[in-house]
Design a protein around this motif. Structure first.
Motif, short mmCIF file in Angstrom:
data_model
loop_
_atom_site.label_atom_id
_atom_site.label_comp_id
_atom_site.label_asym_id
_atom_site.label_seq_id
_atom_site.Cartn_x
_atom_site.Cartn_y
_atom_site.Cartn_z
N ARG A 18 14.44 2.36 0.51
CA ARG A 18 13.82 1.91 1.77
C ARG A 18 14.67 0.90 2.54
O ARG A 18 14.33 0.50 3.63
CB ARG A 18 12.47 1.24 1.45
N SER A 65 1.66 2.78 -1.25
CA SER A 65 1.50 3.08 0.18
C SER A 65 1.45 4.59 0.42
O SER A 65 0.68 5.06 1.27
CB SER A 65 2.65 2.44 0.98
N ASP A 70 -4.29 -2.20 -0.41
CA ASP A 70 -2.97 -2.12 -1.05
C ASP A 70 -2.70 -3.47 -1.69
O ASP A 70 -2.26 -4.39 -1.03
CB ASP A 70 -1.94 -1.80 0.05
MG LIG Z 1 3.89 -0.39 -0.27
#
Ligand SMILES: [Mg+2]
Ligand SMILES: Nc1ncnc2c1ncn2[C@@H]1O[C@H](COP(=O)(O)OP(=O)(O)OP(=O)(O)O)[C@@H](O)[C@H]1O
Length: 212
Positions: A152, A20, A98
């Protein structure tokens, strides 16, 4: 006169490899070449696909069988090909995705043990001949990627798998890259984001030359 067909680039790699992150830089680079670009992701990228994404990443779906997971991934992909990717390529736009079909070989094949021949049959049917012109494989040691992804926050249904699962995913990706060297470019994703982006720009350069 119809537009020349666009180029299809997929990004692959394990959790936290930096897909990403790289997408943002690559998107800007491609647009600087004056190319119309569609960016999307898997599972997801369409209304149906995003609903599938919610199911397959939901930690509450403990009973989801490996076969069901595989079919859901291809259901999302079949929709993405027809609703987004093929129309964009046909219109001459480039597509940056992605993850794509290689992820099913790596995760549902290598990771979950679904037979490669079954995945290939589903790919034939669901993707209807749509295949990336170039696949960038962001290769990183499992521990490095997992440490990045952990930063994250809450892990999803796939991220909670054991290291051995992600080692099989990585091995399968590397085997696929070795088997199709014309389509794959493997990048050392343990380097800094700026270095990975530079390597990716070099890796896609030949696609710009083929543009006109
Ligand atoms: Mg990602
Ligand atoms: N080359 C890099 N070096 C160090 N940290 C990185 C690098 N690339 C990305 N990161 C950081 O690692 C984390 C994961 O990156 P990113 O979300 O881009 O990975 P991903 O491959 O998309 O992961 P996922 O498969 O889980 O979607 C982010 O916090 C990001 O800022």
């Amino acid at each position: 006169m119809s537009a020349a067909r666009g180029k299809f680039i997929s990004l692959e790699g394990g959790e936290g490899a930096g897909k990403s992150t790289l997408l943002a830089g690559l998107h800007a680079c491609i647009e600087q070449h004056g190319i119309a670009l569609v960016q999307t992701r898997e599972p997801g990228g369409t209304g149906v696909g995003e609903a599938v994404r919610t199911i397959v990443l939901d930690l509450a779906q403990r009973e989801l069988a490996a076969e069901t997971e595989l079919l859901l991934m291809f259901a999302s992909r079949a929709q993405l090909v027809r609703e987004v990717i093929e129309p964009a390529l046909h219109a001459g736009h480039w597509v940056l995705c992605d993850r794509f079909a290689d992820a099913s070989y790596a995760y549902q094949g290598g990771g979950r043990g679904q037979p490669e021949s079954r995945i290939a049959a589903l790919e034939d049917w669901a993707c209807a001949g749509v295949k990336p012109d170039l696949t960038l494989l962001l290769d990183v040691p499992v521990a490095t990627g997992r440490a990045r992804a952990a930063g994250r926050g809450d892990a999803d249904r796939i991220e909670v798998e054991a290291d051995s699962f992600f080692e099989r995913v990585r091995t399968t990706y590397r085997q696929r890259a070795a088997a199709e060297p014309d389509r794959f470019r493997m990048l050392d994703a343990s380097q800094s984001p700026a270095v990975v982006l530079q390597a990716a720009i070099v890796a896609i350069a030949h696609l710009f030359e083929a543009k006109v």
